[in-house]
Design a protein around this motif. Sequence first.
Motif, PDB file in Angstrom:
ATOM      1  N   LEU A   1       0.928  -1.280  -0.049  1.00 10.22           N
ATOM      2  CA  LEU A   1       0.004  -0.002  -0.117  1.00 10.22           C
ATOM      3  C   LEU A   1       0.982   1.293  -0.074  1.00 10.22           C
ATOM      4  N   LEU A   2       1.992   1.135   0.761  1.00  9.43           N
ATOM      5  CA  LEU A   2       2.714   2.490   0.708  1.00  9.43           C
ATOM      6  C   LEU A   2       3.505   2.671  -0.646  1.00  9.43           C
ATOM      7  N   ILE A   3       3.918   1.448  -1.234  1.00  7.64           N
ATOM      8  CA  ILE A   3       4.558   1.597  -2.326  1.00  7.64           C
ATOM      9  C   ILE A   3       3.495   2.240  -3.608  1.00  7.64           C
ATOM     10  N   ALA A   4       2.255   1.668  -3.531  1.00  8.70           N
ATOM     11  CA  ALA A   4       1.328   1.980  -4.409  1.00  8.70           C
ATOM     12  C   ALA A   4       1.023   3.611  -4.226  1.00  8.70           C
ATOM     13  N   LEU A   5       0.865   3.927  -2.918  1.00  3.81           N
ATOM     14  CA  LEU A   5       0.522   5.355  -2.564  1.00  3.81           C
ATOM     15  C   LEU A   5       1.540   6.276  -3.187  1.00  3.81           C
ATOM     16  N   THR A   6       2.475   6.032  -2.888  1.00  3.39           N
ATOM     17  CA  THR A   6       3.765   6.920  -3.215  1.00  3.39           C
ATOM     18  C   THR A   6       4.165   6.956  -4.515  1.00  3.39           C
ATOM     19  N   HIS A   7       3.713   6.066  -5.495  1.00  2.00           N
ATOM     20  CA  HIS A   7       3.998   6.012  -6.769  1.00  2.00           C
ATOM     21  C   HIS A   7       2.784   6.140  -7.810  1.00  2.00           C
ATOM     22  N   GLY A   8       1.723   6.319  -7.263  1.00  2.00           N
ATOM     23  CA  GLY A   8       0.390   6.777  -7.951  1.00  2.00           C
ATOM     24  C   GLY A   8      -0.096   5.568  -8.670  1.00  2.00           C
ATOM     25  N   GLN A   9       0.080   4.228  -8.001  1.00  2.00           N
ATOM     26  CA  GLN A   9      -0.477   3.000  -8.364  1.00  2.00           C
ATOM     27  C   GLN A   9      -1.630   2.305  -7.613  1.00  2.00           C
ATOM     28  N   LEU A  10      -2.204   3.447  -7.185  1.00  2.00           N
ATOM     29  CA  LEU A  10      -3.607   2.891  -6.152  1.00  2.00           C
ATOM     30  C   LEU A  10      -4.589   2.380  -7.396  1.00  2.00           C
ATOM     31  N   GLY A  11      -4.615   3.096  -8.288  1.00  2.00           N
ATOM     32  CA  GLY A  11      -5.480   2.709  -9.373  1.00  2.00           C
ATOM     33  C   GLY A  11      -5.283   1.101  -9.936  1.00  2.00           C
ATOM     34  N   HIS A  12      -4.263   0.737  -9.462  1.00  2.00           N
ATOM     35  CA  HIS A  12      -3.927  -0.706 -10.046  1.00  2.00           C
ATOM     36  C   HIS A  12      -3.956  -1.726  -8.715  1.00  2.00           C
ATOM     37  N   TRP A  13      -4.544  -1.353  -7.831  1.00  2.00           N
ATOM     38  CA  TRP A  13      -4.635  -2.379  -6.578  1.00  2.00           C
ATOM     39  C   TRP A  13      -5.276  -3.638  -6.756  1.00  2.00           C
ATOM     40  N   SER A  14      -6.162  -3.592  -7.611  1.00  2.00           N
ATOM     41  CA  SER A  14      -6.974  -4.869  -7.818  1.00  2.00           C
ATOM     42  C   SER A  14      -5.898  -5.787  -8.577  1.00  2.00           C
ATOM     43  N   GLU A  15      -5.027  -5.251  -9.361  1.00  2.00           N
ATOM     44  CA  GLU A  15      -4.197  -6.094 -10.319  1.00  2.00           C
ATOM     45  C   GLU A  15      -2.983  -6.441  -9.269  1.00  2.00           C
ATOM     46  N   ILE A  16      -2.517  -5.337  -8.324  1.00  2.00           N
ATOM     47  CA  ILE A  16      -1.515  -5.807  -7.419  1.00  2.00           C
ATOM     48  C   ILE A  16      -1.958  -6.847  -6.620  1.00  2.00           C
ATOM     49  N   SER A  17      -3.166  -6.900  -6.091  1.00  2.00           N
ATOM     50  CA  SER A  17      -3.945  -7.764  -4.917  1.00  2.00           C
ATOM     51  C   SER A  17      -4.108  -9.212  -5.667  1.00  2.00           C
ATOM     52  N   ALA A  18      -4.198  -9.180  -6.916  1.00  2.00           N
ATOM     53  CA  ALA A  18      -4.673 -10.491  -7.571  1.00  2.00           C
ATOM     54  C   ALA A  18      -3.352 -11.119  -7.949  1.00  2.00           C
ATOM     55  N   GLU A  19      -2.254 -10.570  -8.286  1.00  2.00           N
ATOM     56  CA  GLU A  19      -0.949 -11.120  -8.700  1.00  2.00           C
ATOM     57  C   GLU A  19      -0.342 -11.437  -7.395  1.00  2.00           C
ATOM     58  N   ALA A  20      -0.679 -10.673  -6.321  1.00  2.00           N
ATOM     59  CA  ALA A  20       0.030 -11.072  -4.998  1.00  2.00           C
ATOM     60  C   ALA A  20      -0.549 -12.235  -4.539  1.00  2.00           C
ATOM     61  N   ARG A  21      -1.714 -12.646  -4.715  1.00  2.00           N
ATOM     62  CA  ARG A  21      -2.586 -14.000  -4.120  1.00  2.00           C
ATOM     63  C   ARG A  21      -1.976 -15.116  -5.048  1.00  2.00           C
ATOM     64  N   ARG A  22      -1.627 -14.926  -6.284  1.00  2.00           N
ATOM     65  CA  ARG A  22      -0.840 -16.070  -7.061  1.00  2.00           C
ATOM     66  C   ARG A  22       0.350 -16.227  -6.859  1.00  2.00           C
ATOM     67  N   HIS A  23       1.110 -15.330  -6.163  1.00  2.00           N
ATOM     68  CA  HIS A  23       2.572 -15.649  -5.832  1.00  2.00           C
ATOM     69  C   HIS A  23       2.715 -16.868  -4.930  1.00  2.00           C
ATOM     70  N   ARG A  24       3.873 -17.393  -5.016  1.00  2.00           N
ATOM     71  CA  ARG A  24       4.200 -18.563  -4.342  1.00  2.00           C
ATOM     72  C   ARG A  24       4.401 -18.280  -2.642  1.00  2.00           C
ATOM     73  N   SER A  25       4.489 -17.086  -2.539  1.00  2.00           N
ATOM     74  CA  SER A  25       4.719 -16.701  -1.104  1.00  2.00           C
ATOM     75  C   SER A  25       3.278 -16.113  -0.520  1.00  2.00           C
ATOM     76  N   PRO A  26       2.666 -16.355   0.579  1.00  2.00           N
ATOM     77  CA  PRO A  26       1.589 -15.544   0.928  1.00  2.00           C
ATOM     78  C   PRO A  26       1.828 -13.997   1.280  1.00  2.00           C
TER      79      PRO A  26
END
Length: 304
Positions: free
Chosen positions: A207-232
Amino acid sequence: MSTLCLLPLALILDALLGEPRALWSRLPHPAVLMGRVVGWFDATLNHGPGRRLKGLTAMALMVLGSWVLGWALSLFGGLVELILAAILLAHRSLIDHLGAVLRGLQTSTGDGRRAVAMIVGRDTAAMDDPAIIRAAVESGAENFSDGLVAPAFWFLLAGLPGLLVYKITNTADSMIGHRTPRHEAFGWAAARFDDLLNLAPARLTALLIALTHGQLGHWSEISAEARRHRSPNAGWPEAAMARAIGIALSGPRSYGGQMQDYPFVNPTGDRQPKPQSITDTTRALWRVWAALTGTLALAAVVLG
C-alpha cells in the motif's frame, strides 16, 4: 517516551548510520546472536522422531525468551529502546546491498551474480543481467517489508518485546523455514509464524509503495497477482514495486538446481530490465521511507 515518538528517530538513525563496520567487526550484531540461538536449537533438537513438535517447542521457547528479554531491556529506558530499534531496522543495509549489485553489474555479469547471491536464495550461477536485476529488485521490495516495515510495525504495536519476537522469528524462518529434507518438519513452525507476523506488514508495504507512486488505481491487479505468488506475503511488495518502476518480476528461476516455472508479476512490464531498474528501486524505497518516517513523526508530534 512512547514507541510512536521513538520509531521515527530509530528510522532516521538507521538511515544515517546503517551497519558501521568499525562497530560490528568488534562486537557480534544482535542478528548474529539470534542466528546462533536458532542454530543451537537446530543442532540440538532437529533429529529423530517428532521433529515438527520439537520445532514448535523450539519456536515457542525462542518467542518467549525474546519477549522476556525485550521487556527486561525496555526497563533501561527510551535510549536503550531507541538504539536497539535502530540496530534492528535494516533499511540502510538493504540500500547498500542493492548498490553493491549495481556496482557489480557495472564491472561484469560475474560480479553482479556474486553480489546478488548475498541477498537471494535462488541459484545465481547461470543468471544473465536481466535475471540479476529482477532478483535484486524482488529482494529490495521483499526485504523492505521484512527488514523495515514489519519490525517497525511490531515495535510500534508491542515495543521492544514485539520487535525482538519478530526478529527472532524472521531469523528462524531464514535459517530453518525451508522445505528441505532436514528442515521441512522442524522449521514448519518458524515458517508459519513468520507468515503470520508478516501478514499485515507485507500488505502495508504494498500500500505504501502504491500510494507513493500513483499506483492505487492498479490495486486490484496488485492484489490479484500477490495472491497468485508462491509466498503468501512476498508477492505484495513485489507486485507493487513491479508497477512502480514498470518491469516484470518473478517468473522462472532455479532453486537447488531445479527450474521452477513461476508466473511473472506485472507480466506486461519490461522483462529485460536494465541496471537503471535497480537505481529506480532504491529511489522508490527511499521515497517510501521518507513518507513513512514523515507520517510517523507528524503523528508523534500530534499524538505523542
